[in-house]
Enzyme design. Structure first.
Site, mmCIF file in Angstrom:
data_model
loop_
_atom_site.group_PDB
_atom_site.id
_atom_site.type_symbol
_atom_site.label_atom_id
_atom_site.label_comp_id
_atom_site.label_asym_id
_atom_site.label_seq_id
_atom_site.Cartn_x
_atom_site.Cartn_y
_atom_site.Cartn_z
ATOM 1 N N CYS A 70 -34.288 -25.886 -7.768
ATOM 2 C CA CYS A 70 -35.513 -26.000 -6.966
ATOM 3 C C CYS A 70 -36.701 -25.386 -7.676
ATOM 4 O O CYS A 70 -37.839 -25.708 -7.384
ATOM 5 C CB CYS A 70 -35.308 -25.324 -5.624
ATOM 6 S SG CYS A 70 -34.902 -23.583 -5.828
ATOM 7 N N LYS A 88 -21.601 -24.006 6.026
ATOM 8 C CA LYS A 88 -21.445 -25.459 5.873
ATOM 9 C C LYS A 88 -21.917 -25.780 4.465
ATOM 10 O O LYS A 88 -23.105 -25.897 4.193
ATOM 11 C CB LYS A 88 -22.314 -26.187 6.916
ATOM 12 C CG LYS A 88 -21.762 -27.529 7.360
ATOM 13 C CD LYS A 88 -21.600 -28.548 6.258
ATOM 14 C CE LYS A 88 -22.891 -29.273 5.945
ATOM 15 N NZ LYS A 88 -22.768 -30.139 4.744
ATOM 16 N N GLU A 112 -41.221 -34.155 -4.973
ATOM 17 C CA GLU A 112 -40.116 -33.536 -5.712
ATOM 18 C C GLU A 112 -39.126 -34.621 -6.153
ATOM 19 O O GLU A 112 -38.638 -35.395 -5.329
ATOM 20 C CB GLU A 112 -39.408 -32.531 -4.806
ATOM 21 C CG GLU A 112 -38.240 -31.844 -5.483
ATOM 22 C CD GLU A 112 -37.466 -30.940 -4.526
ATOM 23 O OE1 GLU A 112 -37.076 -31.393 -3.433
ATOM 24 O OE2 GLU A 112 -37.247 -29.775 -4.887
#
Ligand code: NAD
Ligand code: 6OD
Length: 492
Positions: free
Chosen positions: A294, A184, A396
């Protein structure tokens, strides 16, 4: 791109059981560089996801699962070669989805997409079992032999920041181990996953071993996939909060998860660093991919004697970055991925202002030429002067920005960096070898870079601690997730 097969930039289809399939429901795919729609994505229904999972199950139980390992390894290598052969198609698809500079996609995203198949073909070539001889009370002894088999159907849920790279980082080892996958991709960046279906068919991968279902998370393909009872294991890269939701679904059936989640990574710059290297590396670690990696550094701790010089030089470097069209060789910075993500990043730019930050550079939206005005552009931004509990320092942001704070002792730097709720990565800049050895193992992260950033040997364990993930992937470490081990104990 081979339009006859069905995956064109204008219609991004699901890929189920070796075939491209349209669906009754579609959504727009927007080019982030222009803000214009360029493709129609076919959203998989619950029935489509079910068909994909069943096709995957059939592949595991059939030709793909029964294929001798050497033949399977050969096919996985062939996938790598075919991605390289079609790298221009993959490049254009990735660039249209993300708006990232051609130079970046051609040096990082696409070659790593191919390498992620080759490395795991190589790992599987070397993979072997173990034997443990043991004494028994009757003196005849026993022998234990380890054996492993694929887990079965793997649900692979992916983010949008490095779409092909992060998807193949999971699909490569999963398939090399003989699993079948249902992918996905992110709703923002579905094109390369769909295009990979053409590669699978070209190299003759049995139908059903690789499937793609497009859509969103909750109440869409993402949730349908992770809650499907015939999915045997789930590997996910994305936000920590999404990981929590997926974990709740994985609890039903006690299915294993491998998670690469969010980060809030520190850079620690000691006064004994090589300043040129530290500046160059930090410019990459803060701003590469418009801050959407990330592993990016969002918090910098700089030893007080070099603080002013470091800030001045990082500002100069940030101000030389040139946002612009992906194919414009004079430009080296892309946009954020979506309007929604830009609103999120700008909300942190506002919080920084409210919390009294000193804006060293940036803080807003750059002026772009008319044809790019609708894109999701944002200025590279540096702050100083925030308190340690500002949300800009603790959460973040996932944008091209960082906060820089001075420190006085190694212990203080360690305490601040390890006080972080995340534990993904850090970069330490020092020319003192003893310090490097002393501090590296103390950092509570999955990867600690010293005098470098995002330097990757694909055989090494990659992953995060704390809220940054569960498990390690890379080389043999990936096999711990994608293979189920048994011990065969034979009494002699
Ligand atoms: P996201 O969590 O919003 O979405 C990731 C994927 O999960 C998408 O495909 C989305 O459709 C799907 N999803 C969302 N809700 C779901 C649900 N309830 N069930 C099933 N699927 C669901 O993440 P993103 O915005 O695409 O990516 C950015 C985030 O990913 C950042 O937090 C970043 O740090 C993280 N990330 C981590 C790593 C790593 O290696 N640790 C790598 C890349 C990105
Ligand atoms: O290099 C890798 O293998 C990896 N998983 C990188 C993750 C980057 C995150 O955005």
């Amino acid at each position: 791109m081979d339009k006859a097969v069905g995956s064109t930039l204008r219609d991004t289809l699901n890929f189920i059981d070796g075939e491209y399939r349209s669906s009754g429901k579609t959504f727009a795919n927007i080019n982030p560089a222009t803000g214009e729609q360029y493709s129609v994505v076919h959203e998989a229904s619950k029935a489509d996801v079910d068909a994909a999972v069943k096709a995957a199950r059939k592949a595991v139980d059939g030709e793909w699962g029964k294929m001798p390992t050497p033949k399977r390894i050969e096919m996985v290598s062939a996938i790598a070669a075919e991605i390289n052969r079609r790298s221009d198609d993959f490049l254009e698809a990735e660039i249209a989805d993300t708006g990232k500079p051609h130079d970046l996609a051609s040096h990082l995203d696409i070659p790593r997409g191919a390498a992620n198949f080759q490395i795991f073909a190589d790992v599987m070539k070397q993979h072997h079992g173990e034997a443990f001889a043991m004494p028994t009370p009757d003196g005849t002894g026993a022998i234990n032999i380890t054996s492993d088999r694929p887990r079965g159907v793997i649900g692979v849920v992916c983010p949008w920041n490095l779409p092909l790279l992060l998807m193949t980082w999971k699909v490569g080892p999963a398939m090399a181990c003989g699993n079948a996958v249902v992918v996905k991709p992110s709703e923002e960046t579905p094109s390369t996953a769909s295009l990979l279906g053409e590669v699978m068919n070209k190299v003759g991968i049995p139908h059903g071993a690789y499937n793609v279902v497009n859509g969103f998370g909750p109440d869409s393909a993402g949730e349908f996939l992770v809650s499907h009872p015939q999915v045997d294991a789930i590997t996910f890269t994305g936000e920590t909060r999404t990981g929590e939701a997926i974990m709740r679904n994985a609890a039903t059936g006690v299915r294993p998860v491998s998670f690469e989640l969010g980060g809030k990574n520190f850079g620690i710059v000691f006064a004994d660093c090589d300043m040129d290297k530290a500046i160059e590396g930090t410019l990459r670690s803060v701003f590469m991919n418009c801050g959407q990696v990330c592993l990016n550094t969002e918090n910098l701790l700089v030893e007080r004697p070099i603080f002013d010089e470091f800030v001045k030089r990082l500002k100069a470097g940030a101000e030389k970055l040139k946002p612009g069209a992906p194919h414009d060789k004079a430009c080296n910075m892309g946009p954020l991925v979506s309007d929604e993500h830009r609103r999120k990043v700008l909300s942190y730019y506002e919080i920084a202002k409210k919390d009294g930050a000193n804006i060293v550079t940036g803080g807003g939206i750059p002026k772009m030429p008319t044809e790019l005005e609708g894109g999701f552009w944002i200025q590279p931004t540096i702050w100083t002067g925030l308190k340690d509990d500002s949300r800009v320092v603790t959460e973040e942001v996932f944008g091209p920005c960082c906060h820089i704070r001075p420190f006085d002792t190694e212990e203080e730097a360690l305490r601040i960096a390890n006080g972080n709720q995340y534990g993904l990565a850090c970069s330490i800049w020092t020319e003192n070898l003893s310090r490097a050895h002393r501090i590296g193992p103390k950092m509570e992260v999955g990867i600690c870079w010293i005098n470098c950033w995002f330097l990757r040997d694909l055989r090494t364990p990659f992953g995060g601690s704390k809220k940054s993930g569960i498990g390690r992937e890379g080389g043999e470490y990936s096999l711990e997730f994608y293979l189920e081990k048994s011990n065969i104990c034979i009494k002699l």
